[in-house]
Design an enzyme around this catalytic site. Structure first.
Site, PDB file in Angstrom:
ATOM      1  N   ASP A 515      59.216  36.321  21.145  1.00 17.92           N
ATOM      2  CA  ASP A 515      59.713  35.848  19.865  1.00 17.92           C
ATOM      3  C   ASP A 515      58.526  35.878  18.911  1.00 17.92           C
ATOM      4  O   ASP A 515      57.579  35.092  19.071  1.00 17.92           O
ATOM      5  CB  ASP A 515      60.263  34.421  20.012  1.00 17.92           C
ATOM      6  CG  ASP A 515      60.700  33.824  18.690  1.00 17.92           C
ATOM      7  OD1 ASP A 515      61.553  34.432  18.031  1.00 17.92           O
ATOM      8  OD2 ASP A 515      60.188  32.748  18.333  1.00 17.92           O
ATOM      9  N   ASP A 517      56.761  35.092  15.617  1.00 18.18           N
ATOM     10  CA  ASP A 517      56.890  34.116  14.529  1.00 18.18           C
ATOM     11  C   ASP A 517      55.802  34.341  13.492  1.00 18.18           C
ATOM     12  O   ASP A 517      54.881  33.539  13.334  1.00 18.18           O
ATOM     13  CB  ASP A 517      56.786  32.684  15.077  1.00 18.18           C
ATOM     14  CG  ASP A 517      58.073  32.224  15.717  1.00 18.18           C
ATOM     15  OD1 ASP A 517      58.884  33.092  16.051  1.00 18.18           O
ATOM     16  OD2 ASP A 517      58.262  31.012  15.883  1.00 18.18           O
ATOM     17  N   GLU A 519      54.589  34.058  10.038  1.00 17.77           N
ATOM     18  CA  GLU A 519      54.944  33.254   8.875  1.00 17.77           C
ATOM     19  C   GLU A 519      53.837  33.333   7.804  1.00 17.77           C
ATOM     20  O   GLU A 519      52.910  32.538   7.837  1.00 17.77           O
ATOM     21  CB  GLU A 519      55.173  31.800   9.303  1.00 17.77           C
ATOM     22  CG  GLU A 519      56.259  31.641  10.362  1.00 17.77           C
ATOM     23  CD  GLU A 519      56.490  30.188  10.755  1.00 17.77           C
ATOM     24  OE1 GLU A 519      56.212  29.284   9.940  1.00 17.77           O
ATOM     25  OE2 GLU A 519      56.935  29.952  11.869  1.00 17.77           O
ATOM     26  N   TYR A 601      66.644  25.265   7.699  1.00 15.98           N
ATOM     27  CA  TYR A 601      66.153  23.917   7.454  1.00 15.98           C
ATOM     28  C   TYR A 601      64.839  24.008   6.684  1.00 15.98           C
ATOM     29  O   TYR A 601      64.382  25.109   6.361  1.00 15.98           O
ATOM     30  CB  TYR A 601      65.945  23.173   8.779  1.00 15.98           C
ATOM     31  CG  TYR A 601      65.177  23.979   9.802  1.00 15.98           C
ATOM     32  CD1 TYR A 601      63.789  24.030   9.782  1.00 15.98           C
ATOM     33  CD2 TYR A 601      65.840  24.717  10.775  1.00 15.98           C
ATOM     34  CE1 TYR A 601      63.085  24.779  10.690  1.00 15.98           C
ATOM     35  CE2 TYR A 601      65.148  25.472  11.700  1.00 15.98           C
ATOM     36  CZ  TYR A 601      63.765  25.502  11.654  1.00 15.98           C
ATOM     37  OH  TYR A 601      63.065  26.268  12.562  1.00 15.98           O
TER      38      TYR A 601
END
Length: 773
Positions: A515, A517, A519, A601
């Protein structure tokens, strides 16, 4: 701070207090200025070994033995090591020991610095805590006396002919890989080197017409080590008097017998003036097979997934022609076995500390039986080697705006060193001191044995660990190196040896994929993150490289490995960093990924340093746009997901993110709306001192007094308010999760993703599970 720059962090774990024995004797490095010792000499011929001579649970007595294994005297020695957090040195003898954080340095005294060949000296100390030394160096070299190795390069790909005349053959080959980079390649014709080149192509001239030549390629690394030779290729020059023309493009492939995991490709033959020898079949730009006919059965695919294929012909002298037009085809089915929706939960490595949330907690709360996938977070990126990083136990720096906060940080102690007792472990066994794999990884292995359908992915990056993604994605060589290091470490299970744990293959079979990630590519993220205008294109290429190497490894294990990513809610961040649409046969990131975990979120919040939105409250995960939202950009789950869908993304490749924690403000005015969208005065006290403005859901419900919960039916959002000038919290509960899961099912999304599991004792996971049945 715009959405997506939120504190989805790798948090430092709470410290523990210890009473040091004679702690005043242990001087910090800063206090040692002016003290001198004889200069250290080279490490060759010297070793250092450690032993605990006594152990009383909360502390121990340790002893180092320095031995001269060389033929000349050692005149001075320095031993360095690291202790895991919670282990420290108190009283010591026969050495001068200093410390910097958890790093310790011991230098000889005047009376024991000289060690004759074959002789040894000792020094010792009293330690507190349970840990053992790691990363040992003596006089700058490894304590076992064995110099570190630099692995030679891998074999290059088999050479092939890209063009041929009667007197020349133009060669190309697949690049080799090396842990420190490939310097150049030797091109062999027969047994002789005819050229040394820095690239992966060479034209051999001065040849005879209509003659066969045999070639092989050998790579050389930066310290002039050569690796194994490529497979040989026998290639023929064109007949005298002209050029042998490469083949034409094959016809556009078509697909038949398409099911959940396989399909059959067919295409019309290419033509060539001397005949077509075979065809390369490419999936997503990577070669998956070479066949002699015009059909190929591709297996091991993922249900409900889109794949892009092209075919390239090769003639009798190994010249390749142009690729066919691409075919994009989608497999049938979707979801997990039995047609379930995905339930993806992030497990944070540091949760075992202050949160006391272990893999066993996933079992005892009932979450493990409901989840389909666990994302273990996070693995860092080595700032020097630009590879997947493990084998270190180093906390992040405390300042959230420190650009170097995550450099070199990691927690191999939690990952695979920590021993769990029978009462702490999933299967009720106690870890032994000599087993090569312990920690969370071994507990995850036990959890998967108990729940065989459960998949586990290693998450790389996150908010604090994304600084070097732009660098690893920058070039073809850096992408190959990074992907290889990750596959070696987490799929093949070759963990660095530290604290007596690790080794080749010890973690094989635990992880089912990656995964990523990042960012964020091309956009603002953590302070100091490297950003490039090329990030968007390079991200797609990085995904392609991971897919290529994972598929290649999968051919040896008979398994399809998953590739996913955490993707942003902000359309602006998507536009600058993520190519999510396949256009005119050009692949997108989704052509290589199995699915994305979409941020649903952190639309609003106030971080621990109050640098985000300290002065006004706001919903962090509302399903629909709120009519009363005063912010310039009005976020919602619906807006985010529709942006993906309107760009042509398959809904069955999107898992909607849910928060198992709340974000809060203090000094909030009522405003007639129970504090929603009202003035505030910074982050509310958090679950932990270093995490103001954040509490896990269960902690929020049990620890914030006088919190009245409200449900906003119009926007589908949940919030709590303690009263005027009090605290205001935004979070998901069973009510809002029920609404969101019903909505995502109506959109035919893949399922739900949860950040992160330690925030819930079972209430929210049950709501997710019930909502997706």
């Amino acid at each position: 701070m715009a959405i997506g720059t939120v504190r989805r962090t790798k948090r430092t774990k709470p410290g523990k207090r210890f009473i040091a024995i004679c702690a005043s004797l242990l001087l910090p490095l800063a206090a040692m200025v002016g003290l001198s010792a004889a200069p250290a000499q080279a490490a060759a011929g010297a070793t250092a070994t450690f032993a605990k001579t006594s152990d009383w649970g909360g502390g121990f007595q340790g002893e180092w033995t320095i031995k001269n294994t060389g033929t000349t005297a050692v005149t001075a020695w320095t031993v360095e090591w690291d202790f895991p957090a919670g282990t420290s040195v108190g009283a010591y003898w026969d050495a001068l020991i200093t410390s910097s954080g958890t790093h310790y340095t011991a230098k000889n005294r005047t009376y024991n610095g000289s060690v004759a060949p074959g002789a040894s000296v000792k020094f010792g100390f009293v330690g507190s805590g349970p840990g053992s030394p790691s990363g040992c160096k003596i006089n700058g070299g490894p304590c076992d006396g064995v110099p570190p190795t630099d692995n030679p390069p891998s074999a290059p790909g088999q050479p092939s002919a890209t063009a041929t005349t009667s007197t020349s053959i133009s060669l190309s080959w697949g690049a080799a890989t090396d842990d420190h980079g490939v310097k150049n390649y030797d091109v062999y014709r027969g047994t002789s080197v005819v050229a040394t080149v820095t690239g992966t192509a060479y034209t051999d001239t001065g040849l005879s017409a209509d003659t066969a030549y045999t070639y092989k390629i050998v790579a050389r690394d930066s310290i002039d080590q050569t690796g194994p030779a490529s497979p040989t290729a026998t290639l023929r020059t064109a007949p005298g008097g002209g050029t042998d023309t490469p083949p034409t493009a094959p016809g556009t492939p078509t697909a038949s017998s398409v099911n959940d995991t396989s399909l059959t490709l067919n295409w019309t033959a290419a033509t060539d003036d001397h005949g077509v020898k075979n065809y390369d079949v490419l999936r997503g730009g990577s070669k998956i097979a070479t066949v002699t006919g015009t059909t190929y059965n591709d297996t091991g695919l993922t249900a409900n997934t889109t794949y892009t294929y092209t075919v390239v012909a090769r003639d009798t002298i190994d010249q390749t022609g142009p690729a066919s037009a691409p075919l994009t085809v989608k497999t049938t089915g979707g979801g997990t076995p039995g047609g379930e929706y995905f339930r993806v939960g992030y497990f944070v490595q540091w949760g075992i500390y202050g949160r006391a949330y272990t893999m066993k907690s996933l079992d005892t709360t009932g979450a493990a039986a409901k989840l389909t996938h666990i994302n273990y977070s996070f693995s860092n990126i080595d700032p020097v080697n630009l590879t997947c990083l493990n084998g270190v136990t180093k906390a992040t720096t405390p300042g959230p705006q420190d650009p170097n906060q995550g450099d070199g940080a990691g927690d191999s102690w939690a990952d695979y060193e920590k021993g769990f007792s029978a009462g702490e472990s999933v299967n009720g066994t106690t870890d032994t001191w000599d087993q090569p794999l312990a920690g969370n990884f071994n507990q995850l292995k036990q959890l998967k044995a108990k729940y065989p359908k459960l998949k586990a992915l290693i998450s790389v990056g996150g908010w604090t660990y994304s600084r070097y993604f732009s660098d690893v994605a920058k070039t073809d060589a850096s992408r190959q190196k990074f992907a290889k290091s990750c596959v070696d470490m987490y799929l093949k299970g070759n963990l660095p040896v530290t604290g007596g744990r690790g080794g080749n293959g010890v973690a094989a079979g635990i992880f089912d994929g990656f995964d990523l990630d990042w960012e964020w590519p091309g956009a603002e993220g953590h302070a100091g993150n490297h950003i490039s205008a090329d990030d968007k294109n390079n991200l797609t290429l990085l995904m392609a490289e991971f897919r290529k190497q994972m598929d290649a490894y999968g051919q040896t294990t008979g398994k399809h490995y998953l590739l996913t990513a955490f993707t942003p809610a902000d359309p602006g961040k998507l536009d600058v960093g993520w190519d999510i649409t396949t256009r005119d046969g050009t692949p997108s990131v989704f052509d290589y990924m199995d699915y994305a975990n979409v941020q649903g979120y952190d639309f609003h919040g106030s971080g621990s340093d109050n640098s985000w939105e300290p002065n006004r409250t706001g919903d962090q995960g509302n399903l629909y746009q709120d009519a009363g939202d005063p912010y310039p950009t009005k976020f919602s789950v619906e807006t985010t997901v529709n942006y993906y869908l309107n760009q042509g993304v398959d809904p069955r490749k999107l898992a909607l993110g849910l928060a198992f924690y709340g974000r809060g403000w203090q000094g909030v005015t009522d405003g007639g709306a129970h504090g929603e969208w009202q003035d505030a005065h910074g982050a509310a006290p958090g679950q932990f001192p270093e995490e103001s403005g954040t509490r896990g859901y269960s902690n929020l419900m049990s620890s914030v007094p006088n919190l009245t919960v409200y449900h906003d039916e119009q926007s589908v959002s949940t919030y709590g308010f303690t009263g005027n000038n009090g605290q205001w919290w935004t979070f998901d509960d069973a009510w809002s999760i029920g609404k969101k899961t019903a909505w995502l099912r109506s959109k035919n999304l893949l399922g739900a993703m949860i950040w992160e599991m330690s925030g819930d004792t079972g209430v929210l996971m049950t709501a997710v599970d019930n909502g997706l049945k």
